[in-house]
Design a protein around this motif. Structure first.
Motif, PDB file in Angstrom:
ATOM      1  N   GLU A  65      10.189  13.235  -9.975  1.00 41.98           N
ATOM      2  CA  GLU A  65       9.069  12.562  -9.324  1.00 41.98           C
ATOM      3  C   GLU A  65       7.768  12.800 -10.075  1.00 41.98           C
ATOM      4  O   GLU A  65       7.539  13.888 -10.592  1.00 41.98           O
ATOM      5  CB  GLU A  65       8.953  13.050  -7.879  1.00 41.98           C
ATOM      6  N   THR A 124       3.013   8.779  -9.315  1.00 43.31           N
ATOM      7  CA  THR A 124       3.074   7.354  -8.983  1.00 43.31           C
ATOM      8  C   THR A 124       4.489   6.831  -8.728  1.00 43.31           C
ATOM      9  O   THR A 124       4.656   5.660  -8.426  1.00 43.31           O
ATOM     10  CB  THR A 124       2.463   6.515 -10.122  1.00 43.31           C
ATOM     11  N   GLY A 125       5.485   7.673  -8.854  1.00 42.15           N
ATOM     12  CA  GLY A 125       6.857   7.199  -8.642  1.00 42.15           C
ATOM     13  C   GLY A 125       7.857   8.209  -9.137  1.00 42.15           C
ATOM     14  O   GLY A 125       7.657   9.409  -9.031  1.00 42.15           O
ATOM     15  N   PHE A 167      11.702   4.139  -9.056  1.00 37.79           N
ATOM     16  CA  PHE A 167      10.881   3.699  -7.933  1.00 37.79           C
ATOM     17  C   PHE A 167       9.415   3.974  -8.212  1.00 37.79           C
ATOM     18  O   PHE A 167       9.067   4.849  -9.009  1.00 37.79           O
ATOM     19  CB  PHE A 167      11.315   4.387  -6.627  1.00 37.79           C
ATOM     20  N   SER A 168       8.564   3.192  -7.542  1.00 39.87           N
ATOM     21  CA  SER A 168       7.117   3.381  -7.587  1.00 39.87           C
ATOM     22  C   SER A 168       6.652   3.702  -6.178  1.00 39.87           C
ATOM     23  O   SER A 168       7.132   3.098  -5.216  1.00 39.87           O
ATOM     24  CB  SER A 168       6.413   2.103  -8.057  1.00 39.87           C
ATOM     25  N   ARG A 169       5.738   4.636  -6.065  1.00 41.57           N
ATOM     26  CA  ARG A 169       5.214   5.002  -4.749  1.00 41.57           C
ATOM     27  C   ARG A 169       3.938   4.201  -4.494  1.00 41.57           C
ATOM     28  O   ARG A 169       2.965   4.312  -5.234  1.00 41.57           O
ATOM     29  CB  ARG A 169       4.936   6.493  -4.669  1.00 41.57           C
ATOM     30  N   VAL A 212       7.830   3.140  -0.741  1.00 41.76           N
ATOM     31  CA  VAL A 212       8.216   3.135  -2.148  1.00 41.76           C
ATOM     32  C   VAL A 212       8.856   1.790  -2.484  1.00 41.76           C
ATOM     33  O   VAL A 212       9.419   1.124  -1.614  1.00 41.76           O
ATOM     34  CB  VAL A 212       9.193   4.275  -2.527  1.00 41.76           C
ATOM     35  N   ALA A 224      14.696   8.487   1.848  1.00 42.98           N
ATOM     36  CA  ALA A 224      13.651   7.815   2.620  1.00 42.98           C
ATOM     37  C   ALA A 224      13.709   8.244   4.090  1.00 42.98           C
ATOM     38  O   ALA A 224      12.674   8.497   4.717  1.00 42.98           O
ATOM     39  CB  ALA A 224      13.789   6.300   2.497  1.00 42.98           C
ATOM     40  N   TRP A 277       9.723   7.568   4.875  1.00 43.96           N
ATOM     41  CA  TRP A 277       9.102   6.397   4.267  1.00 43.96           C
ATOM     42  C   TRP A 277      10.064   5.215   4.263  1.00 43.96           C
ATOM     43  O   TRP A 277      11.237   5.355   4.557  1.00 43.96           O
ATOM     44  CB  TRP A 277       8.582   6.694   2.868  1.00 43.96           C
ATOM     45  N   ILE A 287      11.486   1.611   2.110  1.00 46.52           N
ATOM     46  CA  ILE A 287      11.806   1.142   0.760  1.00 46.52           C
ATOM     47  C   ILE A 287      11.661  -0.375   0.710  1.00 46.52           C
ATOM     48  O   ILE A 287      12.192  -1.079   1.578  1.00 46.52           O
ATOM     49  CB  ILE A 287      13.263   1.492   0.388  1.00 46.52           C
TER      50      ILE A 287
END
Length: 98
Positions: free
Chosen positions: A11, A14-15, A31-33, A39, A67, A72, A74
């Motif tokens: 991690e 930013t992702g 992935f990008s946060r 995400v 997640a 969070w 997706i």
């Protein structure tokens, strides 16, 4: 399906990515946060040597479980993740279709 799949998470601010190493080959899901609650899964890469062994599916399931544990959602921009999320209605609690 391969039962000896170990998935790690790398991690950044930013992702990041989930990485599966199987029989010396590396597969990834990046992935990008967007924010702490969201995400975007934007890429899944599985080398030809691992195709058909359930590695991509394992990465997708790992992202969903992560997640759920992290609280969070997706957004599945990656075509593979999008297809998997449409097949798995039980993921609807964390996958946000756009």
């Amino acid at each position: 399906m391969t039962s000896d799949i170990t998935i790690t998470k790398e991690e950044t601010a930013t992702g990041g990515r989930y990485v599966a190493v199987v029989s010396g080959h590396e597969a990834e899901m990046t992935f990008s946060r967007v924010n702490p609650e969201l995400v975007i899964v934007d890429h899944t890469g599985v080398p030809d040597a691992l195709r058909g062994r359930g590695v991509g599916q394992a990465l997708a399931l790992h992202a969903v479980e992560d997640a759920r544990a992290g609280g969070w959602k997706i957004i599945p921009l990656c075509p593979f993740m999008r297809a998997q999320s449409l097949r798995h209605q039980d993921w609807a609690d964390v996958v946000q279709q756009n």
